[in-house]
Design a protein around this motif. Structure first.
Motif, PDB file in Angstrom:
ATOM      1  N   MET A  69       9.572  44.547  61.297  1.00  0.00           N
ATOM      2  CA  MET A  69       8.764  43.367  61.591  1.00  0.00           C
ATOM      3  C   MET A  69       7.334  43.472  61.061  1.00  0.00           C
ATOM      4  O   MET A  69       6.454  42.728  61.484  1.00  0.00           O
ATOM      5  CB  MET A  69       8.781  43.062  63.091  1.00  0.00           C
ATOM      6  CG  MET A  69      10.146  42.570  63.556  1.00  0.00           C
ATOM      7  SD  MET A  69      10.235  42.256  65.321  1.00  0.00           S
ATOM      8  CE  MET A  69       9.760  40.535  65.408  1.00  0.00           C
ATOM      9  N   ALA A  70       7.129  44.387  60.123  1.00  0.00           N
ATOM     10  CA  ALA A  70       5.793  44.487  59.527  1.00  0.00           C
ATOM     11  C   ALA A  70       5.488  43.224  58.743  1.00  0.00           C
ATOM     12  O   ALA A  70       4.360  42.749  58.706  1.00  0.00           O
ATOM     13  CB  ALA A  70       5.714  45.710  58.628  1.00  0.00           C
ATOM     14  N   GLU A  71       6.502  42.684  58.103  1.00  0.00           N
ATOM     15  CA  GLU A  71       6.327  41.446  57.349  1.00  0.00           C
ATOM     16  C   GLU A  71       7.314  40.418  57.868  1.00  0.00           C
ATOM     17  O   GLU A  71       8.447  40.748  58.228  1.00  0.00           O
ATOM     18  CB  GLU A  71       6.591  41.685  55.863  1.00  0.00           C
ATOM     19  CG  GLU A  71       5.497  42.465  55.176  1.00  0.00           C
ATOM     20  CD  GLU A  71       5.816  42.636  53.707  1.00  0.00           C
ATOM     21  OE1 GLU A  71       5.119  42.031  52.889  1.00  0.00           O
ATOM     22  OE2 GLU A  71       6.789  43.345  53.385  1.00  0.00           O
ATOM     23  N   TYR A  72       6.895  39.154  57.828  1.00  0.00           N
ATOM     24  CA  TYR A  72       7.692  38.109  58.453  1.00  0.00           C
ATOM     25  C   TYR A  72       8.920  37.699  57.640  1.00  0.00           C
ATOM     26  O   TYR A  72       8.830  37.432  56.451  1.00  0.00           O
ATOM     27  CB  TYR A  72       6.836  36.861  58.683  1.00  0.00           C
ATOM     28  CG  TYR A  72       7.632  35.723  59.271  1.00  0.00           C
ATOM     29  CD1 TYR A  72       7.961  35.735  60.629  1.00  0.00           C
ATOM     30  CD2 TYR A  72       8.096  34.677  58.487  1.00  0.00           C
ATOM     31  CE1 TYR A  72       8.711  34.706  61.183  1.00  0.00           C
ATOM     32  CE2 TYR A  72       8.841  33.647  59.028  1.00  0.00           C
ATOM     33  CZ  TYR A  72       9.151  33.671  60.380  1.00  0.00           C
ATOM     34  OH  TYR A  72       9.913  32.660  60.926  1.00  0.00           O
ATOM     35  N   THR A  73      10.059  37.659  58.308  1.00  0.00           N
ATOM     36  CA  THR A  73      11.202  36.871  57.825  1.00  0.00           C
ATOM     37  C   THR A  73      11.779  36.183  59.059  1.00  0.00           C
ATOM     38  O   THR A  73      11.887  36.798  60.123  1.00  0.00           O
ATOM     39  CB  THR A  73      12.332  37.714  57.201  1.00  0.00           C
ATOM     40  OG1 THR A  73      12.848  38.589  58.198  1.00  0.00           O
ATOM     41  CG2 THR A  73      11.880  38.522  55.990  1.00  0.00           C
ATOM     42  N   GLY A  74      12.121  34.936  58.924  1.00  0.00           N
ATOM     43  CA  GLY A  74      12.693  34.199  60.047  1.00  0.00           C
ATOM     44  C   GLY A  74      13.928  34.909  60.577  1.00  0.00           C
ATOM     45  O   GLY A  74      14.170  34.965  61.787  1.00  0.00           O
ATOM     46  N   ALA A  99       2.719  28.621  61.800  1.00  0.00           N
ATOM     47  CA  ALA A  99       3.569  28.618  60.609  1.00  0.00           C
ATOM     48  C   ALA A  99       4.821  29.468  60.833  1.00  0.00           C
ATOM     49  O   ALA A  99       5.887  29.175  60.314  1.00  0.00           O
ATOM     50  CB  ALA A  99       2.783  29.117  59.399  1.00  0.00           C
ATOM     51  N   ARG A 100       4.669  30.549  61.617  1.00  0.00           N
ATOM     52  CA  ARG A 100       5.855  31.349  61.956  1.00  0.00           C
ATOM     53  C   ARG A 100       6.671  30.676  63.031  1.00  0.00           C
ATOM     54  O   ARG A 100       7.884  30.565  62.933  1.00  0.00           O
ATOM     55  CB  ARG A 100       5.421  32.716  62.468  1.00  0.00           C
ATOM     56  CG  ARG A 100       4.921  33.587  61.368  1.00  0.00           C
ATOM     57  CD  ARG A 100       4.560  34.940  61.877  1.00  0.00           C
ATOM     58  NE  ARG A 100       4.138  35.725  60.720  1.00  0.00           N
ATOM     59  CZ  ARG A 100       3.772  36.990  60.775  1.00  0.00           C
ATOM     60  NH1 ARG A 100       3.765  37.610  61.934  1.00  0.00           N
ATOM     61  NH2 ARG A 100       3.431  37.619  59.691  1.00  0.00           N
ATOM     62  N   GLY A 101       5.976  30.253  64.088  1.00  0.00           N
ATOM     63  CA  GLY A 101       6.662  29.676  65.245  1.00  0.00           C
ATOM     64  C   GLY A 101       7.577  28.533  64.856  1.00  0.00           C
ATOM     65  O   GLY A 101       8.746  28.501  65.228  1.00  0.00           O
ATOM     66  N   TYR A 102       7.060  27.584  64.064  1.00  0.00           N
ATOM     67  CA  TYR A 102       7.937  26.449  63.759  1.00  0.00           C
ATOM     68  C   TYR A 102       8.994  26.792  62.734  1.00  0.00           C
ATOM     69  O   TYR A 102       9.951  26.049  62.558  1.00  0.00           O
ATOM     70  CB  TYR A 102       7.164  25.166  63.425  1.00  0.00           C
ATOM     71  CG  TYR A 102       6.210  25.178  62.255  1.00  0.00           C
ATOM     72  CD1 TYR A 102       6.660  25.299  60.956  1.00  0.00           C
ATOM     73  CD2 TYR A 102       4.843  25.008  62.470  1.00  0.00           C
ATOM     74  CE1 TYR A 102       5.769  25.277  59.892  1.00  0.00           C
ATOM     75  CE2 TYR A 102       3.943  24.981  61.408  1.00  0.00           C
ATOM     76  CZ  TYR A 102       4.420  25.126  60.115  1.00  0.00           C
ATOM     77  OH  TYR A 102       3.543  25.100  59.080  1.00  0.00           O
ATOM     78  N   ASP A 103       8.836  27.944  62.088  1.00  0.00           N
ATOM     79  CA  ASP A 103       9.880  28.384  61.155  1.00  0.00           C
ATOM     80  C   ASP A 103      11.095  28.954  61.903  1.00  0.00           C
ATOM     81  O   ASP A 103      12.226  28.651  61.554  1.00  0.00           O
ATOM     82  CB  ASP A 103       9.307  29.449  60.214  1.00  0.00           C
ATOM     83  CG  ASP A 103      10.264  29.811  59.086  1.00  0.00           C
ATOM     84  OD1 ASP A 103      10.595  28.909  58.298  1.00  0.00           O
ATOM     85  OD2 ASP A 103      10.677  30.983  58.998  1.00  0.00           O
TER      86      ASP A 103
ATOM     87  N   PRO B 140      20.348  31.838  55.688  1.00  0.00           N
ATOM     88  CA  PRO B 140      18.914  32.064  55.860  1.00  0.00           C
ATOM     89  C   PRO B 140      18.114  30.826  55.455  1.00  0.00           C
ATOM     90  O   PRO B 140      18.598  30.001  54.676  1.00  0.00           O
ATOM     91  CB  PRO B 140      18.618  33.234  54.907  1.00  0.00           C
ATOM     92  CG  PRO B 140      19.706  33.196  53.891  1.00  0.00           C
ATOM     93  CD  PRO B 140      20.921  32.632  54.582  1.00  0.00           C
ATOM     94  N   SER B 141      16.898  30.718  55.984  1.00  0.00           N
ATOM     95  CA  SER B 141      16.082  29.555  55.666  1.00  0.00           C
ATOM     96  C   SER B 141      14.607  29.908  55.660  1.00  0.00           C
ATOM     97  O   SER B 141      14.195  30.935  56.194  1.00  0.00           O
ATOM     98  CB  SER B 141      16.318  28.441  56.684  1.00  0.00           C
ATOM     99  OG  SER B 141      15.728  28.759  57.915  1.00  0.00           O
ATOM    100  N   ALA B 142      13.835  29.046  55.040  1.00  0.00           N
ATOM    101  CA  ALA B 142      12.379  29.163  55.079  1.00  0.00           C
ATOM    102  C   ALA B 142      11.799  27.762  55.074  1.00  0.00           C
ATOM    103  O   ALA B 142      12.291  26.883  54.362  1.00  0.00           O
ATOM    104  CB  ALA B 142      11.866  29.942  53.866  1.00  0.00           C
ATOM    105  N   SER B 143      10.760  27.551  55.877  1.00  0.00           N
ATOM    106  CA  SER B 143      10.139  26.235  55.933  1.00  0.00           C
ATOM    107  C   SER B 143       8.763  26.286  55.291  1.00  0.00           C
ATOM    108  O   SER B 143       8.264  27.354  54.938  1.00  0.00           O
ATOM    109  CB  SER B 143      10.036  25.770  57.385  1.00  0.00           C
ATOM    110  OG  SER B 143       9.189  26.637  58.088  1.00  0.00           O
TER     111      SER B 143
END
Ligand SMILES: Cc1cc2nc3c(=O)[nH]c(=O)nc-3n(C[C@H](O)[C@H](O)[C@H](O)COP(=O)(O)OP(=O)(O)OC[C@H]3O[C@@H](n4cnc5c(N)ncnc54)[C@H](O)[C@@H]3O)c2cc1C
Ligand SMILES: Nc1ncnc2c1ncn2[C@@H]1O[C@H](COP(=O)(O)O)[C@@H](O)[C@H]1O
Lengths: 326, 257
Positions: A69-74, A99-103, B140-143
């Motif tokens: 979790m060092a870098e973001y991926t949904g 930007a993370r939360g809504y992703d 997987p997805s990205a917004s």
């Protein structure tokens, strides 16, 4: 009683301010839908952030250490959070609308078999029914949403629930757990730095900002001429103006642009969506010029002028010219 | 590549909005409907990708009542190869969970390599349908995508997503994947005459599916209302000239000019 879980957002080992706002919202929620509060702090090297959150809020924290979790991926966020939240069987999961939360929030809701309500700005109870208020139609209307009976994932609009800090009697307890969830079908590739700093925007005492309402690029000259009335002024714009290629992105104000707080902000032909307001609502004096008296920009403006800017700005400049000369 | 682009029909945002007597949605009579602006960028992006992968097919999908067919047709006018409409309701509030489950029902057996959505609908502003659909399909997805590059072998897509303060987060998603795009990612094209003519003759089939409302709870819109005007805003009254004078006086009083 089913708990209310807050999924904190961490940034470089500390809690993002939006996490404390989410806590503030969760407190208000627990008064209407009673349930114990639990914070989940998931990330890499989370211990310090978790201790900080427990001390600042007095709420128990489950720290989830995950080196991926060092870098973001949904993908990793959804996996890690779903695995740590599901066993708690919460009624509500509260996440900052960042930007993370809504992703990741909607996908997390699917994983948890929960409903999802995003960008919440207020909550209330009407005749015993819990309602969440959120903006619609570019801020021209408000929606009151009744969450489903079962579980719900909620995202909270940053700025809507300012974190007040009542010093808690005793810090919450921190439980450290581990997750090895790793991304399989996504790969983080780092971040780019933010665009070139526009010093002029940060230093300006007066910002004159153009929106889509200027109609065409040529009309930027009007905005420029208006700005020229003020010493230490700068030109800025809404996202729509930058997307149209009328103004460089470095001059965009809002969540995905600059945050400014000049002494005077003049919004010309800007509707005032939450994303734009986020970048300028702390300006000391806000003047809005807009043809639509119902434009939400007037909700944050101190002075409202319902006029066509292509006629009003020349008139304003002319009037000023006469006053200075006379 | 097989590409799906999800397009939503919304009322034109310049419209003056009034709440319907029922209180459950806006009064739609006499309003102009058009494609959600965010989705124009998604359509454009799908066409750009199709052009780099010869043989690709772009399908435009909209979920909604019969009138949304015109928005699917608009996507075909822009260049989409085919369109489909999954019926839902008669207009008014639609839960993103229901919309996404219907889109998933369509997409499940189609074998799309890439699904594109807008980041958000201008009317309900949920920013949910894309990420929900991806999760329902298990991809997987990205917004908030502001740049998108498909690998030459069509195995993955590289996405730059906008985050706070003007920075970008970069990630690579294996295909199939879903990407929800931001305005500014491209310049949506205007329909060409040949595509407008092609769209005229092309049917937009209706494809009924049952929404799967069993797994996830569906929220309910209690009411739509107009916000109260904040009391702190002083609206200047009078003729244009009077307003100009008042504004200058106000600014002078605060030593701002
Ligand atoms: C994830 C995300 C991030 C975003 N980040 C940002 C951001 O950082 N900054 C930002 O600004 N936006 C951002 N947006 C976009 C935002 O939602 C709006 O789309 C955008 O701010 C609208 O710009 P606008 O007000 O200029 O245009 P519009 O909303 O189209 O408003 C134009 C206004 O001009 C008025 N008008 C028209 N003609 C005239 C005239 N002749 N005289 C006077 N007034 C007139 C109209 O009444 C209307 O109110 C973001 C969106 C998303 C989804
Ligand atoms: N009824 C719909 N039909 C097709 N696509 C939709 C529909 N509703 C939403 N979408 C897609 O999902 C995106 C986000 O919408 P929303 O979650 O409503 O903000 C839109 O930009 C569209 O790409």
């Amino acid at each position: 009683m089913e708990p209310i879980v807050i999924a904190a957002e961490l940034d470089n080992g500390t809690a993002h301010p939006a996490s404390l706002e989410a806590v503030c919202f969760a407190r208000a929620l627990s008064r209407l839908a009673p349930g114990p509060l639990v914070i989940i702090a998931a990330g890499r090297d989370v211990r310090m952030a978790a201790d900080g959150l427990a001390a600042a809020t007095g709420i128990d924290v489950i720290a989830v250490e995950n080196e991926h979790m060092a870098e973001y991926t949904g993908e990793t966020w959804k996996k890690t959070l779903a695995a740590s939240i599901a066993p708690l069987a919460p009624r509500f999961v509260v996440i900052p609308h960042s930007a993370r939360g809504y992703d990741f929030a909607p996908g997390l809701a699917v994983r948890l078999g929960a409903g999802c309500v995003t960008a919440i700005e207020a909550l209330s109870e009407r005749e015993g029914v819990l309602e969440f208020t959120r903006l619609a139609f570019g801020g021209k209307a408000l929606m009151d949403i009744v969450p489903p009976r079962g579980r719900s994932v909620l995202t909270v609009q940053p700025g809507a629930f300012p974190a007040e800090a009542p010093a808690p009697a005793a810090p919450g307890t921190v439980t450290l757990t581990r997750s090895t969830a790793a991304p399989e079908r996504s790969r983080p590739l780092g971040r780019t730095a933010s665009g070139p700093e526009t010093a002029s925007l940060n230093e300006a005492e007066v910002i004159v900002a153009a929106g889509r309402g200027i109609g065409k690029k040529e009309n930027l000259e009007l905005i420029r001429a208006l700005a020229a009335l003020f010493p230490r002024s700068a030109l800025a714009g809404s996202r729509a103006v930058c997307d149209a290629g009328w103004l460089e992105y470095a001059r965009q104000v809002g969540v995905t642009g600059k945050t400014v707080s000049p002494r005077l902000y003049i919004a010309c032909g800007i509707s005032g969506t939450a994303q734009h307001l986020a970048g300028m609502k702390n300006s000391q004096t806000i003047v809005a010029i807009n043809t639509d008296a119902g434009a939400p920009i007037f909700n944050v403006a101190h002075v409202g002028v319902v006029e066509d800017l292509t006629r009003f700005i020349p008139l304003l400049i002319e009037t000023r010219g006469k006053a200075v000369k006379g | 590549m097989k590409i799906l682009v999800c397009v939503k029909q919304v009322v034109d945002s310049e419209s003056v909005i009034a709440i319907a007597p029922s209180g459950s949605w806006i009064a739609e009579e006499g309003l102009v409907f058009r494609m959600n602006r965010f989705d124009e960028y998604a359509v454009e992006e799908s066409l750009v990708i199709r052009d780099t992968f010869p043989g690709s097919v772009v399908t435009a999908l909209s979920v909604g009542p019969a009138r949304v067919e015109s928005t699917v047709r608009r996507a075909i006018e822009m260049g989409a190869d085919r369109g489909v409409r999954v019926p839902l309701g008669e207009g008014g509030y639609a839960s993103p969970m229901a919309v996404a489950s219907l889109a998933a029902a369509h997409a499940r057996d189609e074998g799309y390599d890439l699904i594109l959505c807008g980041a958000m609908a201008e009317d309900d502003m949920h920013a949910q349908v894309g990420p929900l659909l991806a999760e329902m399909l298990g991809i997987p997805s990205a917004s908030s995508a502001i740049a998108l590059k498909t690998a030459d072998d069509a195995s993955a897509v590289r996405v730059e997503r906008e985050i706070e303060g003007g920075s970008r987060e970069i990630l690579e998603l294996s295909l199939p994947a879903l990407v929800a795009v931001q305005p500014g990612i491209n310049r949506p094209r205007y329909p060409s005459l040949s595509n407008v003519l092609r769209a005229k003759g092309q049917p937009v089939p209706e494809e009924p599916h049952a929404a799967d409302e069993s797994a996830n709870g569906i929220e309910r819109l209690a009411r739509l209302r107009l916000p109260e005007r904040s009391s702190r805003c002083e609206m200047l009254e009078g003729s244009s000239a009077e307003k100009a004078e008042k504004l200058l006086a106000l600014l002078a009083a605060k030593s701002l000019i």
